[in-house]
Design a protein around this motif. Structure first.
Motif, PDB file in Angstrom:
ATOM      1  N   LEU A 186       0.622  -1.374   0.223  1.00  0.00           N
ATOM      2  CA  LEU A 186       0.343  -0.398  -0.415  1.00  0.00           C
ATOM      3  C   LEU A 186       0.773   1.504  -0.093  1.00  0.00           C
ATOM      4  O   LEU A 186       0.177   1.722  -0.336  1.00  0.00           O
ATOM      5  CB  LEU A 186      -1.539   0.104   1.064  1.00  0.00           C
ATOM      6  N   ASN A 204      -9.725   1.762  -4.962  1.00  0.00           N
ATOM      7  CA  ASN A 204      -9.768   1.804  -3.430  1.00  0.00           C
ATOM      8  C   ASN A 204      -8.851   2.721  -2.839  1.00  0.00           C
ATOM      9  O   ASN A 204      -7.603   2.557  -3.135  1.00  0.00           O
ATOM     10  CB  ASN A 204      -9.663   0.039  -3.537  1.00  0.00           C
ATOM     11  N   TYR A 234      -7.631   1.954   1.450  1.00  0.00           N
ATOM     12  CA  TYR A 234      -7.733   0.971   1.741  1.00  0.00           C
ATOM     13  C   TYR A 234      -7.216   0.804   3.569  1.00  0.00           C
ATOM     14  O   TYR A 234      -6.285   1.951   3.954  1.00  0.00           O
ATOM     15  CB  TYR A 234      -6.552  -0.264   1.738  1.00  0.00           C
ATOM     16  N   GLU A 235      -7.389   0.208   4.696  1.00  0.00           N
ATOM     17  CA  GLU A 235      -7.651   0.727   6.046  1.00  0.00           C
ATOM     18  C   GLU A 235      -6.177  -0.079   5.939  1.00  0.00           C
ATOM     19  O   GLU A 235      -5.785  -1.099   5.399  1.00  0.00           O
ATOM     20  CB  GLU A 235      -8.569  -0.094   6.642  1.00  0.00           C
ATOM     21  N   PRO A 279      -6.059  -6.551   3.295  1.00  0.00           N
ATOM     22  CA  PRO A 279      -6.554  -5.425   2.574  1.00  0.00           C
ATOM     23  C   PRO A 279      -8.151  -5.529   3.331  1.00  0.00           C
ATOM     24  O   PRO A 279      -8.921  -6.141   2.822  1.00  0.00           O
ATOM     25  CB  PRO A 279      -6.057  -5.960   1.600  1.00  0.00           C
ATOM     26  N   ILE A 283     -11.905  -2.900   2.837  1.00  0.00           N
ATOM     27  CA  ILE A 283     -11.815  -1.313   1.959  1.00  0.00           C
ATOM     28  C   ILE A 283     -12.031  -0.345   2.948  1.00  0.00           C
ATOM     29  O   ILE A 283     -13.411  -1.264   3.644  1.00  0.00           O
ATOM     30  CB  ILE A 283     -12.773  -1.461   0.651  1.00  0.00           C
TER      31      ILE A 283
END
Length: 164
Positions: free
Chosen positions: A85, A144, A146-147, A153, A155
């Motif tokens: 990420l 998306n 992401y957290e 993962p 969303i």
């Protein structure tokens, strides 16, 4: 008799002032009332798009301190952002990490909902997001967000083309 005229005038002025105050309250944008949100953006010293993103945040209710950082990879890893990420820069806001060119509306959603996560991230540097130029002829699909925190993962939000 003069006292009655003064009382009527005072009552009328009080009513006008109340209406004016109500109108100002309703018409004043929240961003003009609310204090700016403090943000620190860590970036590669050679990257220009990060400066553009910081200016974008400044225009959207944030006060951004930009910190050129030659050890950005270490800061990103320390913040808990998984390699998959990693974006262009790391921003810290109110105890959260924001990785990449995330629209202000989604950052505000994070700050409003205050979920128990480390932050949010968009991998890479997708064209057309705040701070990133659109590329002629490139169509962008949904992106998306992401957290940061969960092992798998998750969303947090999806950005539709032209949403911000």
């Amino acid at each position: 008799m003069p006292d009655l005229a003064i009382k009527k005038e005072k009552k009328m002025l009080t009513g006008i002032l109340r209406k004016a105050l109500c109108a100002l309250t309703v018409l004043t944008p929240v961003s003009a009332i609310a204090a700016p949100i403090q943000a620190t953006l860590y970036k590669n010293p050679a990257c220009d798009c990060c400066e553009t993103y910081a200016k974008y945040l400044d225009k959207n209710g944030f006060t951004v301190k930009v910190v050129p950082s030659p050890n950005l990879d270490a800061l990103t890893q320390e913040a808990g952002v998984p390699t998959s990420l990693v974006g262009c820069h790391l921003t810290k806001i109110d105890g959260y990490v924001i990785e990449g060119h995330i629209p202000a509306s989604i950052v505000q959603k994070l700050l409003t909902e205050h979920p128990p996560i480390k932050g949010i991230a968009i991998a890479g540097m997708p064209a057309g997001l705040p701070g990133m130029p659109s590329m002629a002829g490139m169509s962008s699909g949904p992106i998306n967000v992401y957290e940061v925190g969960p092992a798998m993962p998750v969303i947090f939000a999806t950005i539709q083309p032209g949403e911000f």
